[in-house]
Write an enzyme that holds these catalytic residues in place. Structure first.
Site, PDB file in Angstrom:
ATOM      1  N   ASN A  58      85.274  89.215  67.331  1.00  0.00           N
ATOM      2  CA  ASN A  58      86.180  89.854  68.275  1.00  0.00           C
ATOM      3  C   ASN A  58      85.808  89.504  69.714  1.00  0.00           C
ATOM      4  O   ASN A  58      86.648  89.483  70.601  1.00  0.00           O
ATOM      5  CB  ASN A  58      86.161  91.369  68.080  1.00  0.00           C
ATOM      6  CG  ASN A  58      86.847  91.787  66.793  1.00  0.00           C
ATOM      7  OD1 ASN A  58      87.949  91.348  66.500  1.00  0.00           O
ATOM      8  ND2 ASN A  58      86.186  92.610  66.014  1.00  0.00           N
ATOM      9  N   HIS A  69      75.252  85.964  72.339  1.00  0.00           N
ATOM     10  CA  HIS A  69      76.448  85.246  72.774  1.00  0.00           C
ATOM     11  C   HIS A  69      76.200  84.655  74.163  1.00  0.00           C
ATOM     12  O   HIS A  69      75.753  85.365  75.064  1.00  0.00           O
ATOM     13  CB  HIS A  69      77.658  86.183  72.855  1.00  0.00           C
ATOM     14  CG  HIS A  69      77.897  86.990  71.622  1.00  0.00           C
ATOM     15  ND1 HIS A  69      78.319  86.438  70.432  1.00  0.00           N
ATOM     16  CD2 HIS A  69      77.764  88.321  71.386  1.00  0.00           C
ATOM     17  CE1 HIS A  69      78.446  87.393  69.518  1.00  0.00           C
ATOM     18  NE2 HIS A  69      78.111  88.544  70.077  1.00  0.00           N
TER      19      HIS A  69
END
Length: 274
Positions: A196, A226
């Protein structure tokens, strides 16, 4: 809990996994002024009832289709396939929906269109993507490129449709393995429970077809990691976030806190951030 006579914003939570439970615990204590948790929904009502009894202020456990009359906002914390069932009733009544299954939005443009037609609002919290404000601001000018590299412990990727479809086994993995390279739209399809965050990056910036991603199954990392790289006419920035997993290794703890922060901002008289 704050007084209903003060016109609190009433909130329902759809889905009681790790994220939904964490939000419910926070809201039930009245920690966010002007926000009141009124109802939840979960697949297993018996377990949901057990959980609700542990809250500071127990609330109703309802079926998905019964949530809308009891709240002004629904927080969607459920598997992506239930997105439409959860948020459509709220959008039709010009209400708000906070969506965590952001990847599913790419494949349900009808929901965005419904919000436009009725005046309902779909909201996506920052979640695991620090720097989302910077991307949103950069998009007011011109973004030249946006890409992301994700590294997750192998157990955080288990069961992903892309891995199954391509026969990629992570069992006994001893060193980092790149398991995916492609755009955000393909990532959302192949890793619906995991990515997401890249869809949020894409929707904030260049769109899902022009936002690119590498996914690594990495036994050397403990946290979901990330790194985003953005180049634009106003700024060039790189950001790395290491998110501590929740009880569900596919999601980070910061996701639930991001939802609470979004709700707090709705009733605050002093707002920070774009």
């Amino acid at each position: 809990m704050t007084n209903r006579n003060q016109k609190n914003i009433l909130v329902a939570i759809a889905g009681l996994g790790a994220i939904g439970k964490a939000i419910a615990v926070k809201l039930s204590t009245g920690t966010v002024p002007g926000i009141e948790l009124t109802a939840v929904s979960a697949k297993n009502h018996e377990k949901a009832q057990e959980f609700i009894r542990t809250l500071a202020h127990p609330v109703q456990v309802l079926h998905l289709e019964d949530l809308e009359p009891h709240a002004d906002i629904v927080v969607e914390c459920a598997p992506a396939e239930f997105l439409g069932d959860i948020i459509s009733p709220f959008l039709k009544k010009q209400k708000k929906a906070i969506v965590l299954s952001v990847g599913a939005i790419l494949f349900r443009p009808d929901l965005v269109e419904l919000a436009k037609q009725t005046g309902g609002v779909i909201m996506v919290p920052t979640g695991a993507l620090i720097g989302l404000d910077a991307v949103v601001a950069a998009a007011e000018g011109q973004i030249y490129s946006a890409r992301m590299v994700t590294r997750k412990p192998p157990n955080g990727l288990l069961g992903a449709p892309y891995l199954i479809e391509h026969g990629i086994s992570l069992e006994g993995l001893k060193e980092p393995l790149k398991v995916f390279t492609g755009n955000a739209k393909d990532a959302a399809k192949g890793f619906p429970a995991n990515l997401n965050v890249v869809v949020a990056l894409a929707l904030a910036g260049l769109g899902p077809d022009k936002t690119f991603l590498e996914i690594w199954a990495d036994p050397t990392v403990v946290h979901n990691t990330h790194t985003i790289f953005v180049e634009s006419d106003s700024a060039k920035f790189t950001m790395t976030m290491q998110n501590i997993p929740s009880e569900n290794p596919r999601t980070g703890r910061i996701t639930s806190l991001s939802v609470v922060a979004m709700l707090r901002k709705m009733t605050s008289h002093f707002s920070i951030g774009t």
